[in-house]
Design an enzyme around this catalytic site. Structure first.
Site, PDB file in Angstrom:
ATOM      1  N   LYS A  38      33.538  31.961  30.087  1.00 46.53           N
ATOM      2  CA  LYS A  38      34.766  32.033  30.896  1.00 46.53           C
ATOM      3  C   LYS A  38      34.340  32.545  32.270  1.00 46.53           C
ATOM      4  O   LYS A  38      34.228  33.745  32.492  1.00 46.53           O
ATOM      5  CB  LYS A  38      35.751  33.002  30.233  1.00 46.53           C
ATOM      6  CG  LYS A  38      37.207  32.686  30.462  1.00 46.53           C
ATOM      7  CD  LYS A  38      37.662  32.769  31.889  1.00 46.53           C
ATOM      8  CE  LYS A  38      37.876  34.174  32.384  1.00 46.53           C
ATOM      9  NZ  LYS A  38      38.067  34.222  33.851  1.00 46.53           N
TER      10      LYS A  38
ATOM     11  N   GLU B 278      27.762  44.795  31.836  1.00 48.73           N
ATOM     12  CA  GLU B 278      27.201  45.156  33.145  1.00 48.73           C
ATOM     13  C   GLU B 278      28.389  45.349  34.078  1.00 48.73           C
ATOM     14  O   GLU B 278      29.086  44.382  34.396  1.00 48.73           O
ATOM     15  CB  GLU B 278      26.287  44.041  33.660  1.00 48.73           C
ATOM     16  CG  GLU B 278      25.049  43.858  32.795  1.00 48.73           C
ATOM     17  CD  GLU B 278      24.130  42.735  33.295  1.00 48.73           C
ATOM     18  OE1 GLU B 278      23.249  42.328  32.523  1.00 48.73           O
ATOM     19  OE2 GLU B 278      24.302  42.266  34.439  1.00 48.73           O
TER      20      GLU B 278
ATOM     21  N   CYS C 152      26.786  44.113  42.721  1.00 46.83           N
ATOM     22  CA  CYS C 152      27.027  45.384  42.022  1.00 46.83           C
ATOM     23  C   CYS C 152      25.975  46.424  42.374  1.00 46.83           C
ATOM     24  O   CYS C 152      26.209  47.618  42.267  1.00 46.83           O
ATOM     25  CB  CYS C 152      27.028  45.140  40.520  1.00 46.83           C
ATOM     26  SG  CYS C 152      25.473  44.429  39.973  1.00 46.83           S
TER      27      CYS C 152
ATOM     28  N   GLU D 219      34.123  52.566  44.048  1.00 49.95           N
ATOM     29  CA  GLU D 219      33.438  51.324  44.424  1.00 49.95           C
ATOM     30  C   GLU D 219      34.353  50.502  45.331  1.00 49.95           C
ATOM     31  O   GLU D 219      35.497  50.229  44.969  1.00 49.95           O
ATOM     32  CB  GLU D 219      33.112  50.510  43.161  1.00 49.95           C
ATOM     33  CG  GLU D 219      32.367  49.231  43.466  1.00 49.95           C
ATOM     34  CD  GLU D 219      32.175  48.336  42.235  1.00 49.95           C
ATOM     35  OE1 GLU D 219      33.162  48.076  41.520  1.00 49.95           O
ATOM     36  OE2 GLU D 219      31.044  47.887  42.005  1.00 49.95           O
TER      37      GLU D 219
HETATM   38  P1  NAD Z   1      36.614  41.460  37.027  1.00 50.47           P
HETATM   39  O1  NAD Z   1      36.331  42.494  36.012  1.00 50.47           O
HETATM   40  O2  NAD Z   1      37.925  41.475  37.720  1.00 50.47           O
HETATM   41  O3  NAD Z   1      36.481  40.003  36.404  1.00 50.47           O
HETATM   42  C1  NAD Z   1      35.312  39.590  35.733  1.00 50.47           C
HETATM   43  C2  NAD Z   1      35.689  38.541  34.712  1.00 50.47           C
HETATM   44  O4  NAD Z   1      36.491  39.134  33.700  1.00 50.47           O
HETATM   45  C3  NAD Z   1      36.489  37.387  35.281  1.00 50.47           C
HETATM   46  O5  NAD Z   1      36.046  36.203  34.660  1.00 50.47           O
HETATM   47  C4  NAD Z   1      37.908  37.723  34.841  1.00 50.47           C
HETATM   48  O6  NAD Z   1      38.756  36.621  34.715  1.00 50.47           O
HETATM   49  C5  NAD Z   1      37.644  38.367  33.493  1.00 50.47           C
HETATM   50  N1  NAD Z   1      38.695  39.274  33.014  1.00 50.47           N
HETATM   51  C6  NAD Z   1      39.503  40.072  33.748  1.00 50.47           C
HETATM   52  N2  NAD Z   1      40.309  40.785  32.941  1.00 50.47           N
HETATM   53  C7  NAD Z   1      40.003  40.442  31.658  1.00 50.47           C
HETATM   54  C8  NAD Z   1      40.489  40.820  30.381  1.00 50.47           C
HETATM   55  N3  NAD Z   1      41.465  41.736  30.238  1.00 50.47           N
HETATM   56  N4  NAD Z   1      39.949  40.249  29.288  1.00 50.47           N
HETATM   57  C9  NAD Z   1      38.954  39.348  29.403  1.00 50.47           C
HETATM   58  N5  NAD Z   1      38.462  38.930  30.589  1.00 50.47           N
HETATM   59  C10 NAD Z   1      38.962  39.483  31.708  1.00 50.47           C
HETATM   60  O7  NAD Z   1      35.415  41.555  38.072  1.00 50.47           O
HETATM   61  P2  NAD Z   1      35.239  40.748  39.424  1.00 50.47           P
HETATM   62  O8  NAD Z   1      36.257  41.242  40.393  1.00 50.47           O
HETATM   63  O9  NAD Z   1      35.158  39.294  39.105  1.00 50.47           O
HETATM   64  O10 NAD Z   1      33.775  41.219  39.899  1.00 50.47           O
HETATM   65  C11 NAD Z   1      33.537  42.348  40.679  1.00 50.47           C
HETATM   66  C12 NAD Z   1      33.153  43.524  39.818  1.00 50.47           C
HETATM   67  O11 NAD Z   1      32.073  43.169  38.980  1.00 50.47           O
HETATM   68  C13 NAD Z   1      32.653  44.726  40.600  1.00 50.47           C
HETATM   69  O12 NAD Z   1      33.165  45.893  40.008  1.00 50.47           O
HETATM   70  C14 NAD Z   1      31.150  44.673  40.413  1.00 50.47           C
HETATM   71  O13 NAD Z   1      30.492  45.909  40.564  1.00 50.47           O
HETATM   72  C15 NAD Z   1      31.055  44.157  39.035  1.00 50.47           C
HETATM   73  N6  NAD Z   1      29.747  43.532  38.803  1.00 50.47           N
HETATM   74  C16 NAD Z   1      28.807  44.195  38.065  1.00 50.47           C
HETATM   75  C17 NAD Z   1      27.554  43.639  37.859  1.00 50.47           C
HETATM   76  C18 NAD Z   1      26.457  44.345  37.092  1.00 50.47           C
HETATM   77  O14 NAD Z   1      25.422  43.721  36.812  1.00 50.47           O
HETATM   78  N7  NAD Z   1      26.615  45.601  36.723  1.00 50.47           N
HETATM   79  C19 NAD Z   1      27.265  42.385  38.381  1.00 50.47           C
HETATM   80  C20 NAD Z   1      28.246  41.743  39.135  1.00 50.47           C
HETATM   81  C21 NAD Z   1      29.496  42.330  39.338  1.00 50.47           C
HETATM   82  O1  6OD Z   2      19.466  40.486  38.714  1.00 47.96           O
HETATM   83  C1  6OD Z   2      20.127  40.536  37.670  1.00 47.96           C
HETATM   84  O2  6OD Z   2      19.661  40.201  36.560  1.00 47.96           O
HETATM   85  C2  6OD Z   2      21.526  40.994  37.719  1.00 47.96           C
HETATM   86  N1  6OD Z   2      22.174  41.071  36.540  1.00 47.96           N
HETATM   87  C3  6OD Z   2      22.080  41.292  38.910  1.00 47.96           C
HETATM   88  C4  6OD Z   2      23.401  41.765  39.056  1.00 47.96           C
HETATM   89  C5  6OD Z   2      23.941  41.816  40.270  1.00 47.96           C
HETATM   90  C6  6OD Z   2      25.280  42.263  40.460  1.00 47.96           C
HETATM   91  O3  6OD Z   2      26.065  41.817  41.245  1.00 47.96           O
END
Ligand code: NAD
Ligand code: 6OD
Length: 484
Positions: free
Chosen positions: A176, A252, A286, A388
């Site tokens: 998804k 993550e 992230c 964040e």
């Molecule tokens: P988000 O959590 O809003 O959405 C991520 C995904 O989850 C989307 O596909 C969304 O449709 C889905 N989703 C949302 N609510 C849900 C629910 N209740 N049940 C199931 N699925 C659901 O995140 P975003 O805004 O798309 O991305 C930004 C965030 O992601 C930031 O906080 C960023 O730090 C984090 N992020 C973390 C990493 C990491 O590796 N730690 C990597 C990339 C992004």
């Molecule tokens: O480099 C990766 O494997 C990874 N998971 C990066 C995540 C980046 C976050 O936005």
């Protein structure tokens, strides 16, 4: 108008409702995306289950690895299509998609194809105190149907980072992708067909989170595990959804990452490195650094140098080769980032640079751009230092002693990444050991080896992926004990 469809059991499938896929660089409509309702999510999960019982379930690691290599080949042969789709969906500079996102997608398949062939498993010759002897050895089995839920910032990179090891271990997946960036997950379906991945092994359902495809998938009783990248709050909601069926999860999540800059750093290298760490992908990684702690003797000089660097970044059309910064992902996300720009001023920040919206005098004014922004002067307790923001912004604060820098860097509920800058490697190691995070970079940032453990502590996640850690999450290890 282009349509983006769900991909279920080897077929592109339309849903009953549609939503818009918008180009964040100018607000234009890219495509209509067809949303998967609960029935289509059921169909996708059932297709994945059937696939496990078909040809896919009979293949060993060597043959699965060969198919994953073909997936990587097919991504590379459609390189330009993936770049175009990713750039339109995210607004990221084309140069960045060419350098990072698409090559990493291919690399994800190659690395896990190799890893699954090379991975050994534990075995023990056992002698019990009462004199029995046995051979214990572990075998790897797929988890089954894995739900993969991903965000919009590095859509293809993060999706393939999970899909590749899941398939390498013999699972079938239902993915998804984020509602903001549905294109490359769908393009990947065509690649899967070309590469001979059997129908039902890779399925895509489009939609939102709550009361839509995301929630239908995480609550689905026939999903065996959920792997998720996104916001910490969403991770909490998913954890609640899977709790009744006690499914394995890999999360993550968000970050509020700190850099620590010592006076003995290589100054120019550090300013260049931190400019990348703060502003890459318009701060929407992230791992991006939002808190920079600088040893007091070089504080003023560092602030001026990073300001000059930020002001030299070119905001512009993602397709323009000279563009360094694209827009934020959406109007909604821009409102969030701008609300923090306002809050920073209310909390008493000194604005070193930025803090507003750029003006282009052309179609880009309809895009979701913000200026790269640097603040100083905030209290460590300020919300802008604690929460964040996920935009092109950092706060810079001075420190006098190593212990003080460690305490400030660790004073967060998150714990994803840290970055230390010093030419004294002994100090670099010592500081790195004290960072309460999953990943510390010394004199670099986001330098990746895909075999290493990747993940966060605290609000930044649960579990580790990468190399053997991914293989261990995406498989059930069964131990076999044979009496000798
Ligand atoms: P988000 O959590 O809003 O959405 C991520 C995904 O989850 C989307 O596909 C969304 O449709 C889905 N989703 C949302 N609510 C849900 C629910 N209740 N049940 C199931 N699925 C659901 O995140 P975003 O805004 O798309 O991305 C930004 C965030 O992601 C930031 O906080 C960023 O730090 C984090 N992020 C973390 C990493 C990491 O590796 N730690 C990597 C990339 C992004
Ligand atoms: O480099 C990766 O494997 C990874 N998971 C990066 C995540 C980046 C976050 O936005």
């Amino acid at each position: 108008m282009k349509s983006i469809l769900n991909y279920i059991d080897g077929q592109f499938v339309r849903g009953k409702r549609e939503f818009a896929d918008v180009n964040p660089a100018d607000g234009t409509l890219i495509a209509q995306v067809t949303e998967a309702d609960a029935g289509l999510v059921d169909d996708a999960v059932a297709a994945a289950r059937r696939a496990l019982q078909g040809e896919w379930g009979t293949l060993g690691p060597r043959e699965r690895a060969a198919r994953l290599q073909k997936v990587a080949d097919a991504i590379e042969s459609r390189f330009d299509c993936f770049v175009e789709a990713e750039v339109k969906d995210t607004g990221k500079p084309k140069a960045l998609a060419c350098r990072l996102d698409v090559p990493r997608a291919a690399a994800n398949f190659r690395v896990f194809a190799d890893a699954v062939k090379m991975a050994g498993l534990e075995s023990f010759q056992t002698e019990t105190p009462d004199g029995q002897r046995a051979l214990n050895y572990a075998v790897r089995k797929p988890l089954g149907v894995v739900a993969v839920i991903t965000p919009w910032n590095l859509p293809l990179l993060l999706l393939t980072w999970k899909v590749a090891p899941a398939l390498a271990c013999g699972n079938a997946v239902v993915v998804k992708p984020s509602e903001e960036t549905p294109a490359t997950a769908t393009l990947l379906a065509e690649v899967m067909q070309e590469a001979g991945i059997p129908k039902g092994v890779y399925n895509v359902v489009h939609g939102f989170g709550p009361n839509s495809a995301g929630e239908f998938l995480t609550r689905h009783p026939d999903v065996d595990a959920v792997t998720f990248t996104g916001e910490s709050r969403t991770g909490a909601a998913i954890m609640k959804a899977v709790a009744p069926s006690v499914k394995p999860v890999s999360f993550e999540l968000g970050g509020k990452n700190a850099a620590v800059v010592f006076a003995d750093c290589d100054f120019e290298e550090t300013v260049n490195g931190l400019s990348e760490a703060v502003f890459l992908n318009t701060g929407q990684v992230c791992l991006c650094i939002e808190r920079v702690y600088v040893e007091r003797v070089i504080f003023e000089r560092f602030v001026i140098a990073l300001k000059e660097k930020a002001e030299s970044l070119r905001l512009g059309s993602p397709m323009d080769e000279s563009t360094n910064l694209g827009p934020l992902i959406s109007a909604q996300h821009r409102d969030k980032v701008l609300s923090y720009y306002k809050l920073a001023r209310e909390e008493g920040a000194a604005v070193v640079t930025g803090g507003g919206i750029p003006e282009f005098g052309n179609a880009l004014d309809k895009g979701f751009y913000v200026q790269p922004t640097i603040y100083t002067g905030l209290a460590e307790s300020a919300r802008c230092v604690k929460e964040e923001i996920f935009g092109p912004v950092c706060h810079i604060a001075p420190f006098d002693a190593d212990d003080e820098a460690v305490a400030m860097a660790n004073d967060t509920k998150y714990g994803l990444a840290a970055s230390i800058w010093t030419t004294n490697l002994k100090r670099g190691h010592r500081m790195a050991h004290q960072m309460n995070v999953g990943i510390t970079w010394v004199n670099c940032w986001f330098l990746r080896d895909l075999r290493t453990p990747f993940g966060g502590v605290g609000l930044s996640g649960i579990g580790r992926e990468g190399g053997i850690h991914s293989l261990n999450f995406y498989s059930e290890l069964n131990n076999i004990c044979v009496r000798l």
